[in-house]
Design an enzyme around this catalytic site. Sequence first.
Site, short mmCIF file in Angstrom:
data_model
loop_
_atom_site.label_atom_id
_atom_site.label_comp_id
_atom_site.label_asym_id
_atom_site.label_seq_id
_atom_site.Cartn_x
_atom_site.Cartn_y
_atom_site.Cartn_z
N THR A 10 0.82 -1.20 0.00
CA THR A 10 0.00 0.00 0.00
C THR A 10 0.85 1.25 0.00
OG1 THR A 10 -2.02 0.91 0.94
CG2 THR A 10 -0.25 0.45 2.48
N GLY B 234 -5.61 7.03 7.40
CA GLY B 234 -5.24 6.04 6.40
C GLY B 234 -4.33 5.01 7.04
N LYS C 254 -8.63 2.39 1.90
CA LYS C 254 -7.73 2.41 3.05
C LYS C 254 -7.77 3.74 3.79
CE LYS C 254 -4.88 -0.60 0.30
NZ LYS C 254 -3.64 -0.69 -0.45
N SER D 158 4.73 0.75 1.25
CA SER D 158 5.83 0.39 0.35
C SER D 158 6.15 1.48 -0.66
CB SER D 158 5.51 -0.92 -0.37
OG SER D 158 4.29 -0.81 -1.06
#
Length: 180
Positions: free
Chosen positions: A7, A51, A39, A130
């Site tokens: 994500t 988030g 998210k 990431s």
Amino acid sequence: MEQFKGTTIICLKKGSTVAIAGDGQVTLGNTVIKSKARKIRKLYNDKVIVGFAGATADAFTLFEKLEDKLNEYAGNLTRAAVELAKEWRTDKILRRLEAMLIAADKDSIYLISGTGDVLQPDEDVVAIGSGGNYALSAALALIKHSNLSAKEIVEESMKIASKICIYTNENITIETLGED
């Protein structure tokens, strides 16, 4: 601090607007399981945006815990974030949760982790996941070298991250507080 795969979440404050964006990709190992996950959430009567990066079920638990803390402390995000981080770090069950949160209201942005971190960024912009470093780099450049709005900056930053990070896609959800 651990960066979770799967994500990218970015949040920034510009002027009187706070914008947060997240991609929709959920992966299991190197397989895309879902491409349109949401998210990003608004909490506490739409006065706080949050988030997550990390395990989905863990993040939902943390959303609920943060909302409980916001209710307990009358919407005071700073106090709620600190109390959540304390509980997350010390509770026998919660400390096993694998996620990170970004939470923001009209005044503050916080990165909250299970190791007890409640960090407020110096530049009014923070990213996790990431693709977080890619989105953050893009946002810092766009803040300095463009006249884009907060919402436009997080959107463009996410698009750039999605071109670089294989765990980030272009199904972007954006929430804002305030006006540009």
